[in-house]
Motif scaffolding. Sequence first.
Motif, PDB file in Angstrom:
ATOM      1  N   ASN A   1       0.890  -1.312  -0.045  1.00 26.32           N
ATOM      2  CA  ASN A   1      -0.044  -0.008   0.153  1.00 26.32           C
ATOM      3  C   ASN A   1       0.722   1.124  -0.110  1.00 26.32           C
ATOM      4  O   ASN A   1       0.625   2.400   0.466  1.00 26.32           O
ATOM      5  CB  ASN A   1      -0.979   0.012   1.122  1.00 26.32           C
ATOM      6  CG  ASN A   1      -0.372   0.587   2.503  1.00 26.32           C
ATOM      7  OD1 ASN A   1       0.634   0.247   2.584  1.00 26.32           O
ATOM      8  ND2 ASN A   1      -1.036   0.693   3.374  1.00 26.32           N
TER       9      ASN A   1
ATOM     10  N   VAL B   1      -3.468   8.524  -1.794  1.00 26.73           N
ATOM     11  CA  VAL B   1      -4.501   8.468  -0.998  1.00 26.73           C
ATOM     12  C   VAL B   1      -5.739   7.301  -1.237  1.00 26.73           C
ATOM     13  O   VAL B   1      -6.307   6.708  -0.506  1.00 26.73           O
ATOM     14  CB  VAL B   1      -5.193   9.834  -0.969  1.00 26.73           C
ATOM     15  CG1 VAL B   1      -6.539   9.960  -0.340  1.00 26.73           C
ATOM     16  CG2 VAL B   1      -4.281  10.748  -0.294  1.00 26.73           C
TER      17      VAL B   1
ATOM     18  N   ARG C   1      -4.337   3.703  -0.549  1.00 34.13           N
ATOM     19  CA  ARG C   1      -4.609   3.351   0.736  1.00 34.13           C
ATOM     20  C   ARG C   1      -6.195   3.159   1.296  1.00 34.13           C
ATOM     21  O   ARG C   1      -6.242   2.588   2.554  1.00 34.13           O
ATOM     22  CB  ARG C   1      -3.662   4.371   1.820  1.00 34.13           C
ATOM     23  CG  ARG C   1      -2.400   4.133   1.470  1.00 34.13           C
ATOM     24  CD  ARG C   1      -1.558   5.059   2.454  1.00 34.13           C
ATOM     25  NE  ARG C   1      -0.061   5.066   1.828  1.00 34.13           N
ATOM     26  CZ  ARG C   1       0.735   6.079   1.883  1.00 34.13           C
ATOM     27  NH1 ARG C   1       0.230   7.174   2.487  1.00 34.13           N
ATOM     28  NH2 ARG C   1       1.960   6.152   1.358  1.00 34.13           N
ATOM     29  N   ALA C   2      -6.887   3.713   0.687  1.00 33.24           N
ATOM     30  CA  ALA C   2      -8.455   3.305   1.070  1.00 33.24           C
ATOM     31  C   ALA C   2      -8.732   2.278   0.397  1.00 33.24           C
ATOM     32  O   ALA C   2      -9.789   1.406   0.963  1.00 33.24           O
ATOM     33  CB  ALA C   2      -9.268   4.574   0.348  1.00 33.24           C
TER      34      ALA C   2
ATOM     35  N   VAL D   1      -6.397  -0.381   0.056  1.00 33.71           N
ATOM     36  CA  VAL D   1      -5.480  -1.260   0.777  1.00 33.71           C
ATOM     37  C   VAL D   1      -5.140  -0.905   2.103  1.00 33.71           C
ATOM     38  O   VAL D   1      -4.316   0.003   2.275  1.00 33.71           O
ATOM     39  CB  VAL D   1      -4.137  -1.758  -0.021  1.00 33.71           C
ATOM     40  CG1 VAL D   1      -3.409  -2.681   0.621  1.00 33.71           C
ATOM     41  CG2 VAL D   1      -4.632  -2.159  -1.468  1.00 33.71           C
ATOM     42  N   GLY D   2      -5.815  -1.142   3.259  1.00 35.84           N
ATOM     43  CA  GLY D   2      -5.741  -0.820   4.580  1.00 35.84           C
ATOM     44  C   GLY D   2      -4.735  -1.497   5.168  1.00 35.84           C
ATOM     45  O   GLY D   2      -4.247  -2.570   4.799  1.00 35.84           O
ATOM     46  N   MET D   3      -4.271  -0.924   6.329  1.00 31.14           N
ATOM     47  CA  MET D   3      -3.110  -1.554   7.248  1.00 31.14           C
ATOM     48  C   MET D   3      -3.423  -1.427   8.664  1.00 31.14           C
ATOM     49  O   MET D   3      -3.972  -0.625   9.241  1.00 31.14           O
ATOM     50  CB  MET D   3      -1.878  -0.672   6.807  1.00 31.14           C
ATOM     51  CG  MET D   3      -0.633  -1.646   7.258  1.00 31.14           C
ATOM     52  SD  MET D   3       0.718  -1.175   6.438  1.00 31.14           S
ATOM     53  CE  MET D   3       1.958  -2.246   6.742  1.00 31.14           C
TER      54      MET D   3
ATOM     55  N   GLY E   1     -11.760   7.418   8.766  1.00 27.82           N
ATOM     56  CA  GLY E   1     -11.380   7.205   7.449  1.00 27.82           C
ATOM     57  C   GLY E   1     -12.775   7.706   6.240  1.00 27.82           C
ATOM     58  O   GLY E   1     -12.450   8.315   5.400  1.00 27.82           O
TER      59      GLY E   1
ATOM     60  N   ILE F   1     -12.512  11.571   6.140  1.00 27.33           N
ATOM     61  CA  ILE F   1     -11.488  12.116   5.155  1.00 27.33           C
ATOM     62  C   ILE F   1     -11.883  11.821   3.780  1.00 27.33           C
ATOM     63  O   ILE F   1     -11.482  12.615   2.808  1.00 27.33           O
ATOM     64  CB  ILE F   1     -10.184  11.926   5.734  1.00 27.33           C
ATOM     65  CG1 ILE F   1      -9.819  10.213   5.864  1.00 27.33           C
ATOM     66  CG2 ILE F   1      -9.679  12.527   7.016  1.00 27.33           C
ATOM     67  CD1 ILE F   1      -8.237  10.016   6.058  1.00 27.33           C
ATOM     68  N   HIS F   2     -12.370  10.595   3.502  1.00 28.63           N
ATOM     69  CA  HIS F   2     -12.547  10.259   2.016  1.00 28.63           C
ATOM     70  C   HIS F   2     -13.854  10.705   1.507  1.00 28.63           C
ATOM     71  O   HIS F   2     -14.189  10.587   0.325  1.00 28.63           O
ATOM     72  CB  HIS F   2     -12.376   8.767   1.985  1.00 28.63           C
ATOM     73  CG  HIS F   2     -11.007   8.280   2.248  1.00 28.63           C
ATOM     74  ND1 HIS F   2      -9.897   8.828   1.246  1.00 28.63           N
ATOM     75  CD2 HIS F   2     -10.592   7.535   3.108  1.00 28.63           C
ATOM     76  CE1 HIS F   2      -8.644   8.000   1.902  1.00 28.63           C
ATOM     77  NE2 HIS F   2      -9.192   7.458   2.886  1.00 28.63           N
TER      78      HIS F   2
ATOM     79  N   THR G   1      -9.935   0.387  10.282  1.00 28.25           N
ATOM     80  CA  THR G   1      -9.513   0.023   8.819  1.00 28.25           C
ATOM     81  C   THR G   1     -10.635  -0.433   7.899  1.00 28.25           C
ATOM     82  O   THR G   1     -10.669   0.077   6.783  1.00 28.25           O
ATOM     83  CB  THR G   1      -8.390  -1.076   8.968  1.00 28.25           C
ATOM     84  OG1 THR G   1      -7.139  -0.563   9.698  1.00 28.25           O
ATOM     85  CG2 THR G   1      -7.785  -1.418   7.390  1.00 28.25           C
TER      86      THR G   1
ATOM     87  N   VAL H   1     -13.355   2.001   5.896  1.00 26.16           N
ATOM     88  CA  VAL H   1     -13.344   2.648   4.680  1.00 26.16           C
ATOM     89  C   VAL H   1     -13.641   1.597   3.568  1.00 26.16           C
ATOM     90  O   VAL H   1     -13.739   1.746   2.407  1.00 26.16           O
ATOM     91  CB  VAL H   1     -11.975   3.276   4.209  1.00 26.16           C
ATOM     92  CG1 VAL H   1     -12.065   4.710   5.260  1.00 26.16           C
ATOM     93  CG2 VAL H   1     -10.919   2.365   4.701  1.00 26.16           C
TER      94      VAL H   1
END
Lengths: 278, 436
Positions: free
Chosen positions: A77, A107, A110-111, A113-115, A134, A137-138, A188, A191
């Motif tokens: 990611n 950005v 990573r939405a 592929v979360g971690m 999450g 912000i998205h 995580t 999102v």
Amino acid sequence: MTTNTNDELAQIFEGWSSTVGKPTLKDNARMTTRGVDVFYGEKQAIFGVDLDIGKNEVLAMIGPSGCGKSTFLRTLNRMNDTIDICRVKGDIHLDGDNIYDKKMDVVNLRARVGMVFQKPNPFPKSIYDNVAYGPRIHGLVTRKAELDEIVETALQKASIWNEVKDRLDQPATGLSGGQQQRLCIARTIAVSPEVILMDEPCSALDPIATARIEELIAELSENFTIAIVTHSMQQAARVSSRTAYFHLGRLVEVGATDKIFTAPEHRLTEDYITGRFG
Amino acid sequence: MTNQLNAIERLAEVKQERMQKNLKARYAKEKRFQVYGIMSICLGMAFLAMLLGTIFYGGASSFMTSEIKLTINYDPDVIGVTDLTDEDELKWADWRGLLSTSLAERFPEVSGRSAVRQRNALVSSIAEYSLRDRLLANPEKLGTSEEIWIVADDEIDAVMKGQVDRTVPESERRITDLQLSLIDSLEAEGEIRQKFNTTFFTAGDSREPEQAGIRGAMIGSFYTLLVTLLLSFPIGVAAAIYLEEFAPQNRLTEVIEVNINNLAAVPSIVFGLLGLAVFINVFHLPRSAPVVGGLVLTLMTLPTIIISSRSAIKAVPPSIREAALGLGASKMQMVMHHVLPLAMPGMLTGTIIGMAQALGETAPLLMIGMVAFIADIPGGPLDPATVLPVQVYLWSDLPERAFVAKTSGAIMVLLGFLAIMNLLAVYLRKKFEKTW
Ligand SMILES: Nc1ncnc2c1ncn2[C@@H]1O[C@H](COP(=O)(O)OP(=O)(O)OP(=O)(O)O)[C@@H](O)[C@H]1O
Ligand SMILES: [Mg+2]
């Protein structure tokens, strides 16, 4: 030329040509990596890794300390972008999109592929705000009710809802370590990522909290694709369907988890799972 | 198997005995260290107490002032004015006459040129202007009379405060025997009193100690610090964020970093010279004005703010940044939502410490003309003004005894503001930390 080519390495990798087993999948792959090299400055940490992660599978990555599991996971990611000296070569695709392409937005990536990290790292905000961060912000939600619902569902999926439903406005830092880690998982999945990467998510937890997270991983695999790094072979055996064994930056062997643990083909894999080193 | 004891086994036999000896020495060392620590703290406290003690002892009297009760008859003939709206007539008005006639009525027995002059010197030499202002504000008083308290001269005030030794010969005193006897008779009648010196807090600077106040300097300090804060906080924080979070780590940023640290050590007077050369001579900003003072102090406080803000940002745990980035926050969102709130207490503390330094700064302001004698209270950041520490410096240079007390009084006010600012720093720190 890399600084890793010392005698020891040469010896260990004598006769190693390519990954044993089937690192690639014919179809059904969610993420594919081809010829991935990772460098920290001059030093190479990952050597030509080809590996696929299938839809809705749990892939475990094991290997001795320092073999590059975290490094590889973080390329998936692009968390490595935050390390100045880190360079990644090769192709990594997510559902057919090259994630290191110029057009790929980190950005957005990573939405998708979360971690989840080794140490629980909730924001010093309320439990609710942690999970809602999450989606907020998205710009995923337009109404408060919708956000409430997402937060509740995420907490339920992370099987922590019953413990926190009466204290959503309280600081997340007041939760126990195991609760914090489940909260981070809820954060995580809020999102709705396609892939969840977990880097030793239970290493800071006691056996009971670990068992709960393991159960959770099994449940989550119904909806998500999961790649998990772990030091515990029992954990790998319990939660994953496929296992990848890394050694000194190489992907040595990949296969169905029960096969890796019962009949490993490579000598290094065998040495590791029988506890001869690692 | 040998019978010989190995080193560890031999050690076991003597271990306790040796350890006891060693422990004693260790504890003694610790004790000694504690004693040194307590001694140095005591020394520090003693110096502080001495400093505060002298300032309070010397300055407390400046918060009191003496007044004399007089019956003032606003007689048009004495003033020489019949129409209070006539500018021409007012120009020639004899306000002093109001006071001298009133004093003459109170002490009819005093006669002779010299004696009359001594009698008239009982009241402040500029008390007449407050009478003028009073009458102009209430024109209907013309032709009537009233009893009011008039500010006494600073020498009379000194007598009231017991600062005058009556046993020394008259020629060595600034106050005459006649004046002393007049004061005594006023005191016997209860017509002289000491009261809280509001003038000290409401008036601007003056050549007459009894009329001099620190309001002008206070307002000047306020505008100067306002300009400093409005410029240095946003600029400093933005610079710190950029350097910590966004700037690439290369030669250039290293050079910038070294230079910021160097700037923090540059003597403040250099900033004053720079301000004079740039803001006044090139940009033609007004001399003696709080804007220029604020600009100069901004240059001076920026390094402090940048350095403390950077260390506050550095102290934000990396795991929080990773969490935000891992969820897909952009770098800007990570900074705004997580780093900045967590770093805020440290940034504010640094800023307030920088402001406190700026509040006490004198040297650079001398260079840009904020040292002029300014009696008017500044109405804005562009008006000529002075600041508290410069006021202290100005007053400490004056010969009148009363200004010595005023100097200490001004220092007390300055220290009061510094204490308030530091308390504010503690409060803000607590407040922002409470929200985790
Ligand atoms: N930020 C970094 N800068 C330089 N080298 C790094 C950095 N991070 C990791 N490395 C190096 O890369 C190699 C792989 O590290 P990585 O953290 O991926 O190992 P790991 O398999 O996750 O180990 P562990 O199981 O102990 O977590 C190691 O040799 C390590 O020293
Ligand atoms: Mg690791």
